[in-house]
Write a protein that holds these residues in place. Sequence first.
Motif, PDB file in Angstrom:
ATOM      1  N   MET A  10       9.386  45.499  31.542  1.00 27.14           N
ATOM      2  CA  MET A  10      10.366  46.384  32.336  1.00 27.14           C
ATOM      3  C   MET A  10       9.983  46.667  33.622  1.00 27.14           C
ATOM      4  O   MET A  10      10.841  46.848  34.511  1.00 27.14           O
ATOM      5  CB  MET A  10      10.378  47.807  31.345  1.00 27.14           C
ATOM      6  CG  MET A  10      11.044  47.536  29.944  1.00 27.14           C
ATOM      7  SD  MET A  10      11.061  49.002  28.985  1.00 27.14           S
ATOM      8  CE  MET A  10      11.922  50.379  29.847  1.00 27.14           C
ATOM      9  N   ARG A  11       8.708  46.793  33.845  1.00 30.69           N
ATOM     10  CA  ARG A  11       7.985  46.928  34.983  1.00 30.69           C
ATOM     11  C   ARG A  11       8.596  45.874  36.321  1.00 30.69           C
ATOM     12  O   ARG A  11       8.794  46.307  37.427  1.00 30.69           O
ATOM     13  CB  ARG A  11       6.462  47.304  34.886  1.00 30.69           C
ATOM     14  CG  ARG A  11       6.173  48.484  34.470  1.00 30.69           C
ATOM     15  CD  ARG A  11       6.439  49.979  35.037  1.00 30.69           C
ATOM     16  NE  ARG A  11       6.009  49.770  36.547  1.00 30.69           N
ATOM     17  CZ  ARG A  11       5.144  50.765  36.974  1.00 30.69           C
ATOM     18  NH1 ARG A  11       4.702  51.664  35.984  1.00 30.69           N
ATOM     19  NH2 ARG A  11       4.725  50.709  37.904  1.00 30.69           N
ATOM     20  N   ALA A  12       8.374  44.808  35.629  1.00 29.11           N
ATOM     21  CA  ALA A  12       8.664  43.706  36.584  1.00 29.11           C
ATOM     22  C   ALA A  12      10.073  43.555  36.826  1.00 29.11           C
ATOM     23  O   ALA A  12      10.581  43.156  37.991  1.00 29.11           O
ATOM     24  CB  ALA A  12       8.116  42.205  35.934  1.00 29.11           C
ATOM     25  N   ALA A  13      11.103  44.243  36.114  1.00 30.71           N
ATOM     26  CA  ALA A  13      12.570  44.262  36.468  1.00 30.71           C
ATOM     27  C   ALA A  13      12.860  45.807  37.015  1.00 30.71           C
ATOM     28  O   ALA A  13      13.952  45.932  37.562  1.00 30.71           O
ATOM     29  CB  ALA A  13      13.204  44.194  35.121  1.00 30.71           C
ATOM     30  N   GLY A  14      11.724  46.296  37.702  1.00 28.73           N
ATOM     31  CA  GLY A  14      11.940  47.375  38.700  1.00 28.73           C
ATOM     32  C   GLY A  14      12.195  48.740  37.627  1.00 28.73           C
ATOM     33  O   GLY A  14      12.449  49.782  38.441  1.00 28.73           O
ATOM     34  N   LYS A  15      12.097  48.909  36.289  1.00 23.27           N
ATOM     35  CA  LYS A  15      12.269  49.855  35.642  1.00 23.27           C
ATOM     36  C   LYS A  15      10.943  50.487  35.041  1.00 23.27           C
ATOM     37  O   LYS A  15       9.835  50.086  35.036  1.00 23.27           O
ATOM     38  CB  LYS A  15      12.889  49.741  34.043  1.00 23.27           C
ATOM     39  CG  LYS A  15      14.564  49.265  34.522  1.00 23.27           C
ATOM     40  CD  LYS A  15      14.955  48.581  33.126  1.00 23.27           C
ATOM     41  CE  LYS A  15      15.952  47.307  33.324  1.00 23.27           C
ATOM     42  NZ  LYS A  15      16.058  46.592  32.105  1.00 23.27           N
ATOM     43  N   SER A  16      10.981  51.837  35.214  1.00 23.93           N
ATOM     44  CA  SER A  16       9.831  52.740  34.826  1.00 23.93           C
ATOM     45  C   SER A  16       9.796  53.128  33.470  1.00 23.93           C
ATOM     46  O   SER A  16      10.785  54.396  33.320  1.00 23.93           O
ATOM     47  CB  SER A  16       9.279  53.837  35.882  1.00 23.93           C
ATOM     48  OG  SER A  16       8.228  53.504  36.319  1.00 23.93           O
ATOM     49  N   PRO A  17       9.276  52.746  32.376  1.00 21.02           N
ATOM     50  CA  PRO A  17       9.570  53.336  31.191  1.00 21.02           C
ATOM     51  C   PRO A  17       9.293  55.073  30.986  1.00 21.02           C
ATOM     52  O   PRO A  17       8.270  55.298  31.384  1.00 21.02           O
ATOM     53  CB  PRO A  17       8.476  52.644  30.031  1.00 21.02           C
ATOM     54  CG  PRO A  17       8.300  51.324  30.901  1.00 21.02           C
ATOM     55  CD  PRO A  17       8.422  51.784  32.435  1.00 21.02           C
ATOM     56  N   SER A  18      10.036  55.691  30.505  1.00 18.77           N
ATOM     57  CA  SER A  18      10.163  57.161  30.519  1.00 18.77           C
ATOM     58  C   SER A  18       9.323  57.562  29.330  1.00 18.77           C
ATOM     59  O   SER A  18       8.998  56.931  28.337  1.00 18.77           O
ATOM     60  CB  SER A  18      11.405  57.665  30.170  1.00 18.77           C
ATOM     61  OG  SER A  18      12.371  57.115  30.927  1.00 18.77           O
ATOM     62  N   PRO A  19       8.443  58.763  29.525  1.00 18.42           N
ATOM     63  CA  PRO A  19       7.770  59.260  28.454  1.00 18.42           C
ATOM     64  C   PRO A  19       8.733  59.650  27.251  1.00 18.42           C
ATOM     65  O   PRO A  19      10.069  59.973  27.567  1.00 18.42           O
ATOM     66  CB  PRO A  19       7.109  60.763  29.071  1.00 18.42           C
ATOM     67  CG  PRO A  19       7.319  60.589  30.314  1.00 18.42           C
ATOM     68  CD  PRO A  19       8.431  59.687  30.682  1.00 18.42           C
ATOM     69  N   THR A  20       8.110  59.494  26.065  1.00 17.45           N
ATOM     70  CA  THR A  20       8.841  59.794  24.859  1.00 17.45           C
ATOM     71  C   THR A  20       8.270  60.894  23.823  1.00 17.45           C
ATOM     72  O   THR A  20       6.995  61.304  23.985  1.00 17.45           O
ATOM     73  CB  THR A  20       9.309  58.513  23.994  1.00 17.45           C
ATOM     74  OG1 THR A  20       7.893  58.354  23.330  1.00 17.45           O
ATOM     75  CG2 THR A  20       9.936  57.574  24.907  1.00 17.45           C
ATOM     76  N   THR A  21       8.711  61.319  22.966  1.00 14.13           N
ATOM     77  CA  THR A  21       8.152  62.310  21.902  1.00 14.13           C
ATOM     78  C   THR A  21       7.766  61.580  20.546  1.00 14.13           C
ATOM     79  O   THR A  21       7.617  62.002  19.674  1.00 14.13           O
ATOM     80  CB  THR A  21       9.128  63.476  21.616  1.00 14.13           C
ATOM     81  OG1 THR A  21      10.316  62.855  20.999  1.00 14.13           O
ATOM     82  CG2 THR A  21       9.230  64.042  22.691  1.00 14.13           C
ATOM     83  N   ALA A  22       7.658  59.974  20.647  1.00  8.45           N
ATOM     84  CA  ALA A  22       7.384  59.350  19.647  1.00  8.45           C
ATOM     85  C   ALA A  22       6.097  59.792  18.899  1.00  8.45           C
ATOM     86  O   ALA A  22       5.117  60.206  19.514  1.00  8.45           O
ATOM     87  CB  ALA A  22       7.227  57.902  19.941  1.00  8.45           C
ATOM     88  N   VAL A  23       5.982  59.769  17.686  1.00  5.15           N
ATOM     89  CA  VAL A  23       4.747  60.455  16.818  1.00  5.15           C
ATOM     90  C   VAL A  23       4.232  59.092  16.339  1.00  5.15           C
ATOM     91  O   VAL A  23       4.523  58.402  15.605  1.00  5.15           O
ATOM     92  CB  VAL A  23       5.048  61.255  15.542  1.00  5.15           C
ATOM     93  CG1 VAL A  23       3.909  61.710  14.999  1.00  5.15           C
ATOM     94  CG2 VAL A  23       5.979  62.226  16.292  1.00  5.15           C
ATOM     95  N   LEU A  24       2.686  59.037  16.785  1.00  7.59           N
ATOM     96  CA  LEU A  24       1.989  57.929  16.501  1.00  7.59           C
ATOM     97  C   LEU A  24       1.512  58.068  14.979  1.00  7.59           C
ATOM     98  O   LEU A  24       1.247  59.280  14.419  1.00  7.59           O
ATOM     99  CB  LEU A  24       0.526  57.975  17.259  1.00  7.59           C
ATOM    100  CG  LEU A  24       0.944  57.922  18.979  1.00  7.59           C
ATOM    101  CD1 LEU A  24      -0.296  57.533  19.383  1.00  7.59           C
ATOM    102  CD2 LEU A  24       1.962  56.913  19.134  1.00  7.59           C
TER     103      LEU A  24
ATOM    104  N   PRO B 123       5.669  38.063  32.472  1.00  6.01           N
ATOM    105  CA  PRO B 123       4.909  39.385  32.171  1.00  6.01           C
ATOM    106  C   PRO B 123       4.714  39.434  30.682  1.00  6.01           C
ATOM    107  O   PRO B 123       5.468  39.310  29.903  1.00  6.01           O
ATOM    108  CB  PRO B 123       6.054  40.319  32.682  1.00  6.01           C
ATOM    109  CG  PRO B 123       6.823  39.574  33.774  1.00  6.01           C
ATOM    110  CD  PRO B 123       6.591  38.216  33.193  1.00  6.01           C
ATOM    111  N   GLY B 124       3.541  39.981  30.450  1.00  2.00           N
ATOM    112  CA  GLY B 124       2.985  40.162  29.040  1.00  2.00           C
ATOM    113  C   GLY B 124       2.561  39.194  28.458  1.00  2.00           C
ATOM    114  O   GLY B 124       1.725  39.084  27.424  1.00  2.00           O
ATOM    115  N   ASP B 125       2.389  38.006  29.125  1.00  2.00           N
ATOM    116  CA  ASP B 125       1.756  36.463  28.740  1.00  2.00           C
ATOM    117  C   ASP B 125       0.180  36.823  28.631  1.00  2.00           C
ATOM    118  O   ASP B 125      -0.300  37.510  29.479  1.00  2.00           O
ATOM    119  CB  ASP B 125       2.196  35.288  29.588  1.00  2.00           C
ATOM    120  CG  ASP B 125       3.738  34.918  29.093  1.00  2.00           C
ATOM    121  OD1 ASP B 125       3.963  35.598  28.106  1.00  2.00           O
ATOM    122  OD2 ASP B 125       3.957  33.977  29.808  1.00  2.00           O
TER     123      ASP B 125
END
Lengths: 291, 291
Positions: B37-51, B229-231
């Motif tokens: 996503m970063r390589a495609a110019g996107k910035s992943p948003s914060p979420t409220t996912a519960v670990l 990216p990710g390799d």
Amino acid sequence: MHLATFPTTTGASTVVCVEADRRQPLDAPDVAAYLRMRAAGKSPSPTTAVLDETAGPLAVVTTPTKVICCGHNYRAHITEMGRGVPVHPTLFTKFADTLTGARSEIAIPGNTADAIDWEAELAVVVGADLYQADAATARAAIAGYCVANDVSVRSWQHHTPQWLPGKAFDATTPIGPVLVTADEIDPADGLRITCRVDGVIRQRSTTDDLLFDAPTLLSYISMFTTLRPGDVVLTGTPGGVGAAATPPEYLHDGSIVETEIEGIGLLRNTITISARTCSTSGVTPFERELR
Amino acid sequence: MHLATFPTTTGASTVVCVEADRRQPLDAPDVAAYLRMRAAGKSPSPTTAVLDETAGPLAVVTTPTKVICCGHNYRAHITEMGRGVPVHPTLFTKFADTLTGARSEIAIPGNTADAIDWEAELAVVVGADLYQADAATARAAIAGYCVANDVSVRSWQHHTPQWLPGKAFDATTPIGPVLVTADEIDPADGLRITCRVDGVIRQRSTTDDLLFDAPTLLSYISMFTTLRPGDVVLTGTPGGVGAAATPPEYLHDGSIVETEIEGIGLLRNTITISARTCSTSGVTPFERELR
């Protein structure tokens, strides 16, 4: 059934079911995706996708999770090379990026194109998850068979005893032209496998000469890792590769490699040595780095 | 920045940005997806996912397209093994399925668990497409670094001269606990790398002893295949592996392997030899097949 993967006029790709002259697009982007859908109990529907007729087929599978190859697997070739009969299959890998289409040019950058060789092979495509499976279970999990050519850059293959670099140049392993499902053919029947270079037959054998047959290879691999629908196993090459000639003979810019297996079809690929290099000094950046 | 991948209470997974005691979930399922996503110019948003706090971290990257490893790469280890200094890196591969979490049990089926060894390694994660790149370009494309342990089943590694089987048992290579971005650390500074087995230090070196450093490895690989990216590239292990001891010493059921790199963190994995075998006759189906 014969399945192939073609580009569409919208720049996407689609599975097509090939029957005689008729090609019916199905709602899956490649044969690996199709096999994952089938394994999940879904039947991809016919679509009206329009094939890009200016391009040939893509690699039959473009999204495998694993591409595993076997070396030293034709009995006659093992004998002619003076090797003992191996107890275990010799395995190495390629990447999804290594695969290319049945009519695609095989382009190798000029700065790395040294000792390019041919290896006609029967490819097996997996249709179900396999882990710690016996040979009978593995046999039942074979989706079908394709023709492949494990085109190898011998110089890079022998940089070290681990073969990876020379076996994994991007877009150098054609696989296709179709997947023939396992209900239609059985390699144990001795399908003729042939490789011609510029019209001259260089490799000729039958698929019943395999030391480790397809179910045995899949069973062995499944002892350590899970094989999944769409994964590919290349089963090794018969005698007659260029490196074994005296003196060795290799492919060059413009060489035409034709690979054929009875009952599956023909790959026809032209080798192109591209002018692109990444260095103005005549050596690769890696070589500069070491100096 | 420190990034990790955790399971969530909904059975999914999420990237978390780790700062001191705070863990902020971001809208990407693993660090490889985050980097794409970063390589495609996107910035992943914060979420409220519960670990899922009952589980440890997952492998930092769960969806790499390539996992490439280097052998024979610490100068002192090459010397102690009496080998000459190699001109090219010795490369082999693992699969995405080979990776596991920083606290995960490493389970190996009892029918294949023979001569299991440890190999502490610095792992490099790629952040941009790289093809035919020089070392400076490769350096700029490094997303960051993780700790890994290339746990190896020596018996299967040496079935043939190609190492794949012993290097690619499912879920046996822990990678984590976080990705530390390349702006924070530089292996050329000589980060301490350590492996302890059941509390005893078995490997101890520094990352400035690498013969082929991370940019050089990435440049070399990029000569034949595209890194994305990710390799992941594992950079090799220092001296002190179990196979090099006299007599050789290996891991067994219950062994605790701790792998640590200064500035990144600690992996702590327990070896489990599972009772599962696929055969009632005491041999693998593959062995049966050959008899």
